[in-house]
Write an enzyme that holds these catalytic residues in place. Structure first.
Site, PDB file in Angstrom:
ATOM      1  N   LYS A  45      19.546 -85.438  82.079  1.00  0.00           N
ATOM      2  CA  LYS A  45      18.570 -86.000  81.147  1.00  0.00           C
ATOM      3  C   LYS A  45      18.176 -87.417  81.564  1.00  0.00           C
ATOM      4  O   LYS A  45      17.029 -87.810  81.451  1.00  0.00           O
ATOM      5  CB  LYS A  45      19.160 -85.991  79.730  1.00  0.00           C
ATOM      6  N   ARG A 105      28.754 -76.367  82.485  1.00  0.00           N
ATOM      7  CA  ARG A 105      27.317 -76.589  82.365  1.00  0.00           C
ATOM      8  C   ARG A 105      26.595 -75.952  83.547  1.00  0.00           C
ATOM      9  O   ARG A 105      27.201 -75.602  84.554  1.00  0.00           O
ATOM     10  CB  ARG A 105      27.017 -78.081  82.286  1.00  0.00           C
ATOM     11  N   GLU A 140      21.135 -83.859  71.021  1.00  0.00           N
ATOM     12  CA  GLU A 140      20.762 -85.197  70.575  1.00  0.00           C
ATOM     13  C   GLU A 140      19.271 -85.326  70.846  1.00  0.00           C
ATOM     14  O   GLU A 140      18.815 -85.019  71.958  1.00  0.00           O
ATOM     15  CB  GLU A 140      21.511 -86.280  71.361  1.00  0.00           C
TER      16      GLU A 140
END
Length: 561
Positions: A274, A264, A40
């Site tokens: 983020k 992850r 994104e």
RNA sequence: AGGGGUGUAGCCAAGUUGGUAAGGCAACGGGUUUUGGUCCCGUCAUUCGUGGGUUCAAGUCCUCCCGCCCCUGCCA
């Protein structure tokens, strides 16, 4: 399709994903492999993305498939063109080339049509509850949800309402489109998930064309399907969403892309969230996304980390489903390993101490040729001036040397690297007792750093000719380390409070003239000090260096004990 | 009436259809070295979260229990 140096990066070991794909191929479930890297554009890429990039592009490459770069741009409130541009640049820098560049926003019209199809099939409805009502009626982890009073609207009414939503006839939040699945589902994702919301926001690519935007769960699977993605690889937190992913594709009878989740990446004391990285930038704890202390790809690039090191790292950490926290030392190892064979050497002194060679002729200058990289003599030499007064590192001299101290001490003979043997004869001090200079003698027979009598010295010092020294600025930046796990800070503290203050130190230093030829982005090894990368901030008068990685320092370790 | 995952060394991580615990990082010892770097050699899991069971044989199969992660956005 890629530019990865296969010499440096042999085929990755077979993890469960590669095993699965090989299996699928053997079973002829697919003609070929198609993957995608789907960020994104709401921030810059970081090390966690590097893992996903290496996986998705790597797998495509290994199985002679293709990998798309797709921007998951369905939330105009958080996304921007700046982020799109940075992501394209960072993926290229990592050494990969995408097959197609795709945008979820390019599918908005098709997505809308699929939504209507769902309505016509009786599998979606317009809900007019408030956000709070929807939340309440969704139930809890242990309590089933209750059906919305609008759940039984007719297809005609739903279609009319949905078209009016698109036409902008309702205020934000007035209605949403929901899938009609099962409010009692054990998997909360399946309790009539929201597919579309009304959001009057300017999208960085579609502008004000739309006032309704599809949500991730509806968009991602369809995007995968439209691109004929065979293997949709994502992180573990999306595992719960897989059921909905399959539901949408089956309901619409679309190409059956399959989602597979992997764990992850976490790295000790490193911020890879983020949300937190955005906070660092917005609250100006760093100069920007590419601040050399940032664990972003752009920050690491600026710090001098080579993409080869990052690819090597991603290969070494492996891919599995168990949660993991990789020790930062593995990353440093990968950086050092690559730089050791590629970075030229130079000598620099961070904390200079004057050394006067009393029997060396005043005004005389000799030039020595030093290897650019000692383990690869074919890479050539650098010319270094030598004269009567030189700088050495202050910590390379001890008046009362401990026993394993190999460096300079009163009466001690050491080698000045590739120059001469010297012996310390006297120590000059100011009225406060601080050492101001060392008076030494040199052995003219030891020119080049060796003697005819094969006399051995234990220590070799790095040095810079005083009259030729180039002033530089050195940022002893590290990763913006936190003291411990950044996602688990002590009570009452923010992760900001636990940032290691050592990651703020900048010092003035002196270097040999080798650095004058360096261009921004080039990395040298200042022998025994570490790897340093010339920064774009440099001026002709002042070259600024960011520390890329440290060297192993067995003496420091030994002394500490 | 919760669901979905996951546990192999300090950290990652391989472990085919059960056959006797790869590899890397870190650490520690030694050798080489004109960087206390690099390089080279060596050491580092009698045991796989725990307890039972099946078997000649279990990290692998069955089962009880325990720990940790994710899910109740109109974020992705």
């Amino acid at each position: 399709m890629n530019t990865v140096d296969t010499e440096l990066h042999p085929a990755a070991p077979k993890d469960f994903i590669r095993a699965m794909i090989e299996n699928d191929l053997n079973a002829r479930r697919h003609a070929g492999v198609q993957t995608r890297f789907p960020p994104e554009p709401n921030g810059y890429l970081h090390l966690g993305h590097a893992k996903s990039i290496c996986l998705n592009f790597g797998v495509a490459q290994e199985f002679s498939g293709a990998c798309n770069l797709r921007f998951d741009d369905t939330n105009p409130l958080k996304e921007s063109q700046e982020y799109v541009d940075s992501i394209r640049k960072d993926v290229r820098w990592m050494g990969f080339t995408w097959t197609n560049e795709c945008y979820a926003s390019d599918y908005f019209e098709q997505l809308y049509a699929f939504a209507e199809a769902l309505i016509f099939a009786g599998k979606a409805y317009v809900d007019s509850q408030t956000m709070e009502e929807i939340r309440t009626n969704r139930g809890t982890l242990t309590k089933v949800g209750v059906d919305s009073p609008y759940r039984t609207r007719s297809v005609e009414e739903n279609i009319a309402l949905f078209r009016q939503m698109r036409d902008g006839q309702f205020a934000d939040g007035a209605h949403v489109l929901r899938a009609k699945i099962d409010m009692a589902a054990a998997n909360i994702v399946m309790r009539d998930p929201t597919l579309y919301r009304i959001r009057r926001a300017t999208h960085h690519r579609t502008g004000n064309t739309w006032c309704i935007y599809p949500l991730y769960d509806f968009t991602h699977c369809i995007s995968d399907s439209l691109e004929k993605i065979t293997h949709s690889l994502c992180t573990l937190e999306f595992a719960n969403n897989r059921e909905l992913y399959d539901w949408v594709l089956e309901s619409l009878n679309l190409f059956p892309s399959r989602q597979t989740e992997f764990a992850r990446l976490s790295i000790t004391r490193t911020i890879l969230s983020k949300r937190k990285l955005i906070q660092l930038v917005e609250e100006k704890h760093v100069a920007g996304w590419d601040d050399p202390r940032m664990p972003t790809l752009s920050g690491m690039r600026r710090r001098g980390v080579p993409p080869e090191a990052l690819r090597d790292f991603c290969q070494r950490i492996g891919v599995a489903r168990a949660e993991n926290t990789v020790d930062f030392s593995l990353l440093e190892f990968c950086i050092r390993e690559h730089l050791n064979t590629t970075a030229p050497r130079a000598m620099a002194v961070l904390d200079p101490l004057k050394l006067i060679i009393e029997n060396y002729p005043e005004g005389q200058v000799e030039w020595f040729d030093l290897p650019l990289t000692p383990d690869a003599p074919e890479k050539g030499v650098r010319r270094i001036p030598f004269s009567r007064e030189i700088w050495i590192e202050r910590e390379d001299f001890r008046e009362d040397a401990p026993k394993k101290f190999f460096r300079l001490a009163p009466g001690q003979e050491v080698r000045l690297r590739c120059a001469y043997y010297i012996t310390c004869k006297a120590v000059q001090k100011d009225e406060n007792g601080n050492i101001t200079a060392l008076v030494c003698t040199y052995d003219p027979q030891s020119r080049g750093g060796g003697t005819p009598d094969n006399r051995k010295v234990k220590g070799t010092l790095h040095w810079v000719s005083a009259s030729h020294a180039t002033p530089i600025t050195v940022r002893l930046y590290d990763h913006l380390f936190t003291q411990d796990d950044p996602d688990n800070v002590p009570d009452g503290q923010s992760f900001i409070d636990t940032i290691n203050p050592a990651s703020l130190v900048t010092v003035s230093a002196l270097s040999d003239p080798t650095v004058a030829a360096l261009k921004p982005g080039e990395t040298v090894q200042f022998e025994r000090l570490g790897y340093f990368c010339a920064d774009a901030d440099s001026t002709p008068e002042d070259t600024v260096f960011n520390r890329t990685a440290t060297l192993k320092d067995t003496w420091a370790k030994m002394e500490k004990r």
